[in-house]
Design an enzyme around this catalytic site. Structure first.
Site, PDB file in Angstrom:
ATOM      1  CG  HIS A   1      -4.653   9.384   1.182  1.00 21.89           C
ATOM      2  ND1 HIS A   1      -3.461   9.552   0.823  1.00 21.89           N
ATOM      3  CD2 HIS A   1      -4.970   8.894   2.196  1.00 21.89           C
ATOM      4  CE1 HIS A   1      -2.581   9.084   1.810  1.00 21.89           C
ATOM      5  NE2 HIS A   1      -3.896   8.429   2.821  1.00 21.89           N
TER       6      HIS A   1
ATOM      7  CG  ASP B   1      -1.344   1.072   1.535  1.00 22.88           C
ATOM      8  OD1 ASP B   1      -2.618   1.567   0.524  1.00 22.88           O
ATOM      9  OD2 ASP B   1      -1.702   2.358   2.373  1.00 22.88           O
TER      10      ASP B   1
ATOM     11  NE  ARG C   1       5.991  -3.891  15.320  1.00 23.85           N
ATOM     12  CZ  ARG C   1       5.046  -2.505  15.192  1.00 23.85           C
ATOM     13  NH1 ARG C   1       5.830  -2.039  14.366  1.00 23.85           N
ATOM     14  NH2 ARG C   1       4.333  -2.589  16.293  1.00 23.85           N
TER      15      ARG C   1
ATOM     16  N   GLY D   1       2.221  -0.833   9.138  1.00 20.52           N
ATOM     17  CA  GLY D   1       3.195   0.094   8.894  1.00 20.52           C
ATOM     18  C   GLY D   1       4.221   0.351   8.818  1.00 20.52           C
TER      19      GLY D   1
ATOM     20  CE1 TYR E   1       0.634   8.024   2.704  1.00 23.17           C
ATOM     21  CE2 TYR E   1       1.659   5.580   2.252  1.00 23.17           C
ATOM     22  CZ  TYR E   1       0.924   6.280   3.164  1.00 23.17           C
ATOM     23  OH  TYR E   1      -0.735   5.961   3.626  1.00 23.17           O
TER      24      TYR E   1
END
Length: 316
Positions: A126, A50, A284, A278, A55
């Protein structure tokens, strides 16, 4: 069925890729870091990614495009999603929302160029733009689809009425709504049980949005799904520490990670929530492997125990 058509269990959010959040150029190290995150995701069974045009001022898309260029055949193995509709502040010019049809088309073309691909699997709008003409938006989406530039469309941060308003002006089904949803941000869930209670006035979540998405086959994508690590490493309040302890206990009992328990909690809901994680940290990302590869292993009672512990109070 191609990879891009399969339902995704987990999506990797790419907001953290691309280096500093400014207009300085991305570096070779930024590209290497993006490649490491993508490799960790693929190893963990995550094949959906995504993005958004804003960004890192476009650098997240650019470094991802470099990763695609390095790996022959990778594009055909993944689902590629991006968003448009937010314009960042610049100098004295304030940030704003812009879903004018011409802007949507131009932003898609720019994203395609940065991502080094000919087509997006999914485009999300968005944020709602109060000045947008839904007929103009619908025409832009139809044009992008007819040109073969975008396969599917959805929205982000919209309520049921806003979704229905756009859907009324295009025959293309809106397939996703991305909202902040997690064990920490539970307004989407509590909206459905606080009816006729004093707490309902303070909830704030637009009533009926989850039900609208369920009724119309619109996937709920949960951004912020890991709750910024509140239950998997950095609890700050007594309530968060109690929830983190329960998460850790369940993870140990089930032979998995705390991250998986937190994501399973979302996925266990009948709306089949798709968590968007995210993090760009490969370790992770790999900690989410079981959530990406298997169905949620949480009983009815365990799911409720997590909810009640996280809210810090009994249900009404």
């Amino acid at each position: 069925m191609t990879t891009s058509e399969k339902p995704d269990r987990i999506v990797l959010g790419c907001m953290g890729l691309g280096g500093a959040w400014d207009t300085s150029p991305a570096t070779a190290a930024d590209i290497d870091a993006a490649e490491a995150a993508v490799e960790a995701a693929l190893e963990s069974g995550i094949t959906a990614f995504d993005h958004a045009d804003i960004y890192r001022h476009g650098k997240a898309e650019s470094v991802f495009g470099e990763v695609l260029a390095r790996s022959a055949g990778l594009r055909e193995r993944i689902t590629l999603q991006t968003k448009c509709g937010i314009r960042l502040a610049e100098g004295d010019r304030p940030g704003l929302y812009d879903l004018r049809g011409t802007t949507v088309v131009r932003k898609v073309e720019e994203s395609l160029s940065r991502l080094r691909t000919d087509v997006l699997d999914v485009l999300l709008l968005h944020r709602p733009d109060p000045l947008a003409d839904p007929a103009d938006v619908g025409e832009a989406l139809t044009s992008l689809h007819r040109q073969g530039l975008v396969r599917r469309f959805g929205v982000s941060n919209m309520n049921a009425a806003q979704i229905a308003r756009i859907q009324a002006h295009t025959e293309l089904p809106l397939v996703a709504n991305q909202l902040e949803m997690s064990l920490h941000r539970r307004a989407w869930l509590e909206d459905g049980v606080l009816v006729n209670t004093p707490e309902s006035a303070a909830n704030g979540f637009p009533a009926g949005t989850v039900e609208h998405c369920l009724a119309h086959g619109i996937s709920l994508q949960a951004w912020g799904a890991l709750a910024q690590g509140r239950y998997t490493g950095r609890p700050e309040t007594p309530q968060e520490r109690a929830t983190a302890a329960l998460v850790a206990s369940l993870a140990e009992a089930k032979g998995t990670t705390a991250e998986t328990i937190v994501l399973w909690w979302l996925r266990r809901h009948p709306a089949r929530v798709v968590p968007v994680i995210g993090t760009s940290n490969p370790a992770r990302i790999r900690a989410c492997r079981d959530a990406a590869r298997s169905e949620p292993d949480l009983s009815h009672e365990e799911w409720y125990a997590l909810w009640v512990t996280a809210r810090g109070a009994a249900l009404p």
